[in-house]
Scaffold this motif. Sequence first.
Motif, PDB file in Angstrom:
ATOM      1  N   CYS A   1      -8.684  -9.715   8.041  1.00 35.84           N
ATOM      2  CA  CYS A   1      -7.888  -9.340   9.208  1.00 35.84           C
ATOM      3  C   CYS A   1      -6.520 -10.001   9.264  1.00 35.84           C
ATOM      4  O   CYS A   1      -5.700  -9.648  10.119  1.00 35.84           O
ATOM      5  N   GLU A   2      -6.258 -10.959   8.390  1.00 27.84           N
ATOM      6  CA  GLU A   2      -5.004 -11.697   8.486  1.00 27.84           C
ATOM      7  C   GLU A   2      -3.795 -10.768   8.397  1.00 27.84           C
ATOM      8  O   GLU A   2      -2.816 -10.926   9.135  1.00 27.84           O
ATOM      9  N   PHE A   3      -3.852  -9.806   7.476  1.00 21.73           N
ATOM     10  CA  PHE A   3      -2.745  -8.871   7.317  1.00 21.73           C
ATOM     11  C   PHE A   3      -3.149  -7.436   7.666  1.00 21.73           C
ATOM     12  O   PHE A   3      -2.521  -6.474   7.208  1.00 21.73           O
ATOM     13  N   ALA A   4      -4.191  -7.315   8.509  1.00 26.60           N
ATOM     14  CA  ALA A   4      -4.649  -5.976   8.881  1.00 26.60           C
ATOM     15  C   ALA A   4      -3.573  -5.218   9.652  1.00 26.60           C
ATOM     16  O   ALA A   4      -3.409  -4.003   9.477  1.00 26.60           O
ATOM     17  N   TRP A   5      -2.832  -5.923  10.481  1.00 25.18           N
ATOM     18  CA  TRP A   5      -1.828  -5.234  11.300  1.00 25.18           C
ATOM     19  C   TRP A   5      -0.731  -4.630  10.438  1.00 25.18           C
ATOM     20  O   TRP A   5      -0.215  -3.546  10.748  1.00 25.18           O
ATOM     21  N   THR A   6      -0.365  -5.302   9.325  1.00 22.74           N
ATOM     22  CA  THR A   6       0.659  -4.731   8.457  1.00 22.74           C
ATOM     23  C   THR A   6       0.131  -3.489   7.741  1.00 22.74           C
ATOM     24  O   THR A   6       0.869  -2.507   7.557  1.00 22.74           O
ATOM     25  N   ALA A   7      -1.146  -3.519   7.339  1.00 19.58           N
ATOM     26  CA  ALA A   7      -1.731  -2.364   6.658  1.00 19.58           C
ATOM     27  C   ALA A   7      -1.848  -1.174   7.597  1.00 19.58           C
ATOM     28  O   ALA A   7      -1.519  -0.041   7.227  1.00 19.58           O
ATOM     29  N   VAL A   8      -2.311  -1.415   8.826  1.00 19.78           N
ATOM     30  CA  VAL A   8      -2.496  -0.326   9.784  1.00 19.78           C
ATOM     31  C   VAL A   8      -1.152   0.239  10.230  1.00 19.78           C
ATOM     32  O   VAL A   8      -0.954   1.463  10.258  1.00 19.78           O
ATOM     33  N   LEU A   9      -0.216  -0.643  10.578  1.00 11.57           N
ATOM     34  CA  LEU A   9       1.107  -0.154  10.983  1.00 11.57           C
ATOM     35  C   LEU A   9       1.804   0.546   9.822  1.00 11.57           C
ATOM     36  O   LEU A   9       2.515   1.540  10.025  1.00 11.57           O
ATOM     37  N   GLY A  10       1.600   0.027   8.611  1.00  9.87           N
ATOM     38  CA  GLY A  10       2.176   0.677   7.444  1.00  9.87           C
ATOM     39  C   GLY A  10       1.623   2.074   7.255  1.00  9.87           C
ATOM     40  O   GLY A  10       2.364   3.026   6.968  1.00  9.87           O
ATOM     41  N   TYR A  11       0.307   2.218   7.430  1.00  9.53           N
ATOM     42  CA  TYR A  11      -0.305   3.542   7.304  1.00  9.53           C
ATOM     43  C   TYR A  11       0.214   4.486   8.384  1.00  9.53           C
ATOM     44  O   TYR A  11       0.578   5.641   8.090  1.00  9.53           O
ATOM     45  N   LEU A  12       0.264   4.026   9.634  1.00 11.58           N
ATOM     46  CA  LEU A  12       0.749   4.874  10.725  1.00 11.58           C
ATOM     47  C   LEU A  12       2.206   5.282  10.494  1.00 11.58           C
ATOM     48  O   LEU A  12       2.596   6.430  10.743  1.00 11.58           O
ATOM     49  N   PHE A  13       3.015   4.339  10.003  1.00  7.88           N
ATOM     50  CA  PHE A  13       4.428   4.638   9.742  1.00  7.88           C
ATOM     51  C   PHE A  13       4.565   5.673   8.632  1.00  7.88           C
ATOM     52  O   PHE A  13       5.286   6.676   8.780  1.00  7.88           O
ATOM     53  N   PHE A  14       3.869   5.453   7.516  1.00  9.35           N
ATOM     54  CA  PHE A  14       3.991   6.380   6.393  1.00  9.35           C
ATOM     55  C   PHE A  14       3.322   7.717   6.694  1.00  9.35           C
ATOM     56  O   PHE A  14       3.771   8.759   6.212  1.00  9.35           O
ATOM     57  N   ASN A  15       2.260   7.702   7.501  1.00 11.29           N
ATOM     58  CA  ASN A  15       1.615   8.953   7.868  1.00 11.29           C
ATOM     59  C   ASN A  15       2.552   9.812   8.715  1.00 11.29           C
ATOM     60  O   ASN A  15       2.701  11.015   8.479  1.00 11.29           O
ATOM     61  N   ALA A  16       3.216   9.176   9.696  1.00  9.79           N
ATOM     62  CA  ALA A  16       4.185   9.911  10.518  1.00  9.79           C
ATOM     63  C   ALA A  16       5.382  10.348   9.674  1.00  9.79           C
ATOM     64  O   ALA A  16       5.866  11.485   9.796  1.00  9.79           O
ATOM     65  N   SER A  17       5.860   9.462   8.786  1.00  9.14           N
ATOM     66  CA  SER A  17       6.994   9.804   7.929  1.00  9.14           C
ATOM     67  C   SER A  17       6.645  10.953   6.994  1.00  9.14           C
ATOM     68  O   SER A  17       7.479  11.841   6.747  1.00  9.14           O
TER      69      SER A  17
END
Length: 462
Positions: free
Chosen positions: A289-305
């Motif tokens: 979970c330490e870097f979970a927020w970067t992975a999830v936000l990265g996925y949401l960003f690239f999914n929207a992009s």
Amino acid sequence: MGAESQQGIPAKDGKGAPLLGDHEAAEVQTRFWRNWWTSLRLAVSMVGLLVSSVGNTVFFKKMTNSMPNYGFYLTQLPAVIYVPMFMALAGPPAFTKLHINLLPKYAVMAIFDGLSGTLMVLGGVHTGGTLQVMLGQAIIPVTMFMSAIMVGKRYHILQQTGAAIIVLGLILAKAASGSSDTDDIAIFNLIFFMGLIPNAMSSVYKELAFRKFDGDLNVNVMQFWVAFFQIFTNMVAMPIYTLDVLGPQKVPFNDMVQSTIGGNRCLLFREDQIVDQCGFAGERTCDHCEFAWTAVLGYLFFNASFNIFTMLVIKYGSAALCFLVSTLRMPLSAVAFSCPLIMGAHAVQPKTSDFVSLGVILSGLVTYRYGGQLQHRRQMQPSSTVPFRRSPSIWFSPSSWFSPTGESNGTRRRWKFMPMFAAGNLGLQPNFVLVPMLLRRATWSDRSDGAQTRWRAEVPES
């Protein structure tokens, strides 16, 4: 004689060239810069689509690596975010211009999309990144099969050959342990593959849903209601996580609420919830979970992009270019999954069998695409008995055709494929929906270019 030269009259011997006046020269220059600007925007959009499609694939895997025990939470998160986003984009028409008779169709789309996302997230936990890329190409033969059943579409022999080559490549990938990821588990590979079935059915259904609908359709209103119903679809799919076949990844139904709370703590507070009796054979996967927020936000960003750049490439180019980029995504994603700088400790070096499988699948994609072009040319021939109907499900550029009902009261109905956001899944191919648009007969005040302008399109809001 000088006056004639200024008016652009060529020399009598034919060797001269007409000269342009200031007005014509300005128009030529304006046209040049307009075309240059359009080409530049298309090039930037295609690069953005390629980068975002690779990023969407990579961060989908990073997300499931970081939060492997919170599949239900991860499938709900994009839908919960997209609901207020599309409500804001649609505005009051989300309710004031809602066609009640279309709600069941929105619900069916949500069922397909929600089930696809659930199976892909769950299966993606123990499906290596490279294998995910290869299995994702099976969307082509699966969509072909669904299109033949649901729509009665026919395909060129080279399209069928290309689909068969893709299946052969997938068989080679598994027979030779095509993914070098030691975390690959066959049952989860199968679950991930099963997610392609509702994904394909969703693509085909979106071509059929509104063919009997008379009127304009706001695409943002549709996407709002599909995302809204998808939240409930994900809830109905909760029993999937309780199946015994999942082994240690099984989540008892009574623990679903606690699992959702744990997902929040993992994402928002970076607190590992599963730290004991995990990580070894026969045990659950440990949280990261330490870097979970970067992975999830990265996925949401690239999914929207990915969805936004798909729309831009459609606007400035064609859907054929979208699928070309999707083809290039496969080898680039495989390289990304082997890069420690991108995947960290989860980077996996591909073996020779990986490259062989990728090469076979890529040749199948090229064969399929070429067969689609030949099929398009065949349908364009006047003597063709195959009705001309291009559609994304067979990788033709989106186009439109007139309704068989023809003209009525000075209006004509036409169909158009509109890009649509794909929430919560891997985004295996650009997502389209077939919507009606109305054309009205142009009046003389509209006729700025003479008899060439006969109909004016009333484009649906998007």
